[in-house]
Design a protein around this motif. Structure first.
Motif, PDB file in Angstrom:
ATOM      1  N   UNK A 233       0.823  -1.203   0.000  1.00 26.33           N
ATOM      2  CA  UNK A 233       0.000   0.000   0.000  1.00 26.33           C
ATOM      3  C   UNK A 233       0.861   1.259   0.000  1.00 26.33           C
ATOM      4  N   UNK A 234       1.961   1.203   0.719  1.00 28.33           N
ATOM      5  CA  UNK A 234       2.854   2.355   0.754  1.00 28.33           C
ATOM      6  C   UNK A 234       3.432   2.633  -0.627  1.00 28.33           C
TER       7      UNK A 234
ATOM      8  N   UNK B  95       3.439   5.905  -5.560  1.00 22.93           N
ATOM      9  CA  UNK B  95       3.269   5.984  -7.013  1.00 22.93           C
ATOM     10  C   UNK B  95       2.187   6.992  -7.384  1.00 22.93           C
ATOM     11  N   UNK B  96       1.065   6.965  -6.647  1.00 24.20           N
ATOM     12  CA  UNK B  96      -0.006   7.926  -6.925  1.00 24.20           C
ATOM     13  C   UNK B  96       0.449   9.356  -6.639  1.00 24.20           C
TER      14      UNK B  96
END
Length: 659
Positions: A2-3, A8-9
């Motif tokens: 998730x990190x 990336x987002x």
């Protein structure tokens, strides 16, 4: 995990914001430090409020008269700290007492008073550094008014021009809310491409193209670009909602061997075509010819009246009731934007949808992917399509899309029925349609979908209802004639057509028929003498205009190719469509009614021409060259009509739509 996704987002968001800011800075810098707004010219419509109509004096100067309280709103992407405004006051009406004081308010606050005299005056005024802090500046002009025996309007002062300029010592600060609007616009378009299945590298190219487009819009007009991009954002969000499950729906209409890659290519072409249509239709200074008619009807529908009347040329000037379905469908969009943008954007979106539907149709009848792309480009850029958009023939445009959608749905069931009959299943790795998927689109869902589309088509426009009725009746007759041993389909089609017709009759056409019969018995007969030879020559001239730049011989060859390329039920569908257009041609020749059959024949013309070009491209280098030239000529001709009409108010010939 998730990190990593969050990082990336965040990185992509950073790159997006840097790109948007850079595109705007470049656009503002390239435009220059002065913005000239010619009051009374065509481009002032998005900025003025509560002013009288535009006028032109003996010297050719455009202007407007203010009222007791008029407004001027200039939304901008730039937020300069040092700016000045110039007001060109053209004088007072002849009966006014000079001087007349004009109280100017800045952003709804009292600012200063200016004396207006009989002679033109120019005032240069420094703006408060905070006035453009959010990119917007709003002026209000409050003054006494006067009337004259020859002009009963209450007019204040003559306003000729407004000039906004700012210092050029460095890069300009940007209004953050408009940067967010542009970022949301890019994300919406990329989201549409993602949901349709456009490959990742194409989505990146699309994002870069959007940045270049935004920079070009700001350079072209940094103030009108704000209004422009807001409207485009509204339809982009609507498009994202439509496209959320579009890939699966498109796949259901395509042959079993269609891959997701092909769907992505067709989706990419559809996005480009839709962009061209919407950018023109939503340009703030563009007002289609019949927009005032549609705006009035939309207002009546929103106030609860479904009884609309007109005297169109298609029905020889007789009074008829206008179907309200188009205005009912367009009404929700007025919650997001003004009525003009809602109307023009809605039918431009449906016009662009016709390109995707024609591409699917070509694939359904056995055409290749390149033929589908060629057909989409041809139907999207034919001059007659843009002519319909410019003149504002909204119900006909939407009617064409609905009839095409019904044709694609009928063809899709035929393909899926063949897949079930064959009993084979396509490979799963590229997620094409399989026989098991086809079951979900058969039965009650199919007939319900066909019935809803047919009801909408019948209630969208009188001419669409007549043409669609002829088409489906012809199709049912062919089903009954050639498949009488398996009567299920034609019997259910009879139920669907009769049921949809009864719904349309009860909802709308019963009252319309009563009004038409009443007028038929009350009107005074008139005799009209016409030159038959001249009338037939005009019909021929109209046909030539309708079919440009393809021409009549190539059109006939394309229709023959479309008809003979199909088999079985597909040929019956195409044949019934062409027969209905032929019946309308006969009506035009015999009675001289402008039934616009050529416009509704264009989808099959485009499909047939693309199939012809596909045959030429089979292993022939010169075939590719000829095909590229043909498609290129159509695209250039269409873009020229659309660009000239939208940005330069060049009126396309109406003869293309009278036949």
């Amino acid at each position: 995990m998730r990190e990593a996704i969050r990082r990336s987002l965040a990185l992509w968001w950073l790159w997006l914001m840097l790109g948007v800011v850079g595109a705007n800075l470049f656009g503002v810098q390239a435009h220059g430090d002065t913005y000239y707004l010619d009051i009374g010219a065509r481009g002032d419509l998005p900025f003025v409020g509560e002013m009288h109509g535009h006028e032109i004096d003996a010297l050719g100067e455009s202007y407007r008269w203010t009222s007791a309280q008029s407004e001027l709103h200039i939304p901008g992407i730039a937020a300069p700290s040092r700016a000045q405004v110039t007001f060109d006051l053209g004088g007072l009406p002849a009966e006014a007492l000079a001087p007349r004081m004009v109280s100017v308010q800045l952003d709804d606050r009292a600012w200063l008073d200016l004396p207006a005299d009989m002679e033109p005056r120019r005032y240069h005024l420094l703006l408060d550094p905070a006035a453009l802090g959010d990119g917007d500046v709003r002026f209000s002009f409050v003054s006494a008014t006067s009337q004259s025996p020859s002009d009963l309007r209450a007019v204040g002062v003559r306003l000729d021009a407004v000039i906004l300029s700012w210092a050029t010592d460095g890069w300009q600060q940007l209004a953050w809310q408009y940067v967010l609007v542009q970022a949301a616009l890019i994300l919406a378009v990329i989201g549409i491409a993602w949901r349709i299945g456009v490959p990742a590298r194409w989505r990146v190219a699309l994002g870069l193209g959007m940045l270049a487009l935004l920079a070009g819009m700001v350079w072209f007009d940094p103030f009108i670009a704000v209004v422009w991009q807001r409207s485009v954002l509204g339809f982009s969000v609507l498009g994202l909602l439509i496209a959320w499950n579009a890939a699966a729906l498109i796949q259901r209409g395509l042959p079993p061997d269609t891959s997701r890659h092909e769907i992505g290519i067709l989706g990419g072409v559809a996005i480009v075509v839709t962009g061209v249509h919407l950018l023109g239709a939503l340009y703030p200074a563009f007002v289609s010819h019949d927009l005032y008619i549609h705006s009035g009807r939309l207002l009546k529908v929103q106030f609860g009246s479904l009884h609309l009347f007109d005297r169109p040329a298609e029905f020889a000037g007789r009074i008829i009731a206008v179907p309200p379905a188009f205005y009912v469908l367009a009404s929700p969009l007025t919650l997001l934007m003004d009525a003009g943008s809602a109307i023009q954007g809605f039918y431009a979106l449906l016009s662009a949808l016709s390109a995707l539907l024609v591409a699917i149709l070509v694939r359904q009848v056995g055409g290749s992917l390149r033929a589908a792309v060629a057909a989409a480009l041809i139907i999207a850029f034919l001059p007659i399509q843009f002519t319909a958009l410019w003149w504002g023939f909204a119900p006909q445009v939407v009617g064409q899309s609905l009839m095409l959608l019904l044709l694609v749905v009928i063809n899709a069931r035929t393909l899926q029925h063949n897949a079930l009959t064959a009993g084979g299943a396509a490979p799963v790795q590229d997620a094409p349609i399989t026989a098991n998927n086809c079951v979900r689109y058969s039965g009650a869902l199919y007939w319900a979908t066909a019935g809803v589309i047919l009801c909408l088509a019948l209630l969208i426009h009188n001419g669409v209802a007549i043409l669609g009725g002829f088409w489906l009746v012809g199709y049912i007759i062919m089903l009954w004639r050639f498949r009488w041993r398996t009567p299920d389909d034609w019997r259910v089609w009879v139920v669907v057509v009769v049921g949809s017709g009864l719904v349309a009759l009860l909802v709308f056409y019963l009252d319309a028929a009563v009004a038409s019969v009443r007028e038929l018995f009350t009107q005074t007969p008139t005799s009209v003498t016409t030159d038959e030879a001249l009338r037939l020559r005009l019909i021929g001239s109209g046909l030539e205009s309708s079919l440009r730049p393809i021409g009549i011989p190539l059109t006939l060859l394309s229709l023959a190719a479309a008809l003979f390329h199909t088999r079985g039920e597909q040929r019956w569908l195409f044949g019934a469509w062409l027969a209905s257009a032929g019946a309308f041609l006969a009506v035009d020749l015999v009675f001289g009614l402008q039934v616009r059959y050529a416009y509704f024949a264009m989808p099959l013309v485009s499909a047939g021409l693309a199939l012809l070009l596909d045959r030429l491209m089979n292993g022939r280098a010169w075939g590719w060259l000829v095909s590229a030239l043909v498609v290129g000529v159509v695209v250039v001709a269409g873009v020229n009509v659309w660009y000239s009409g939208v940005f330069w108010a060049v009126k396309p010939t109406l003869t293309a739509l009278t036949h």
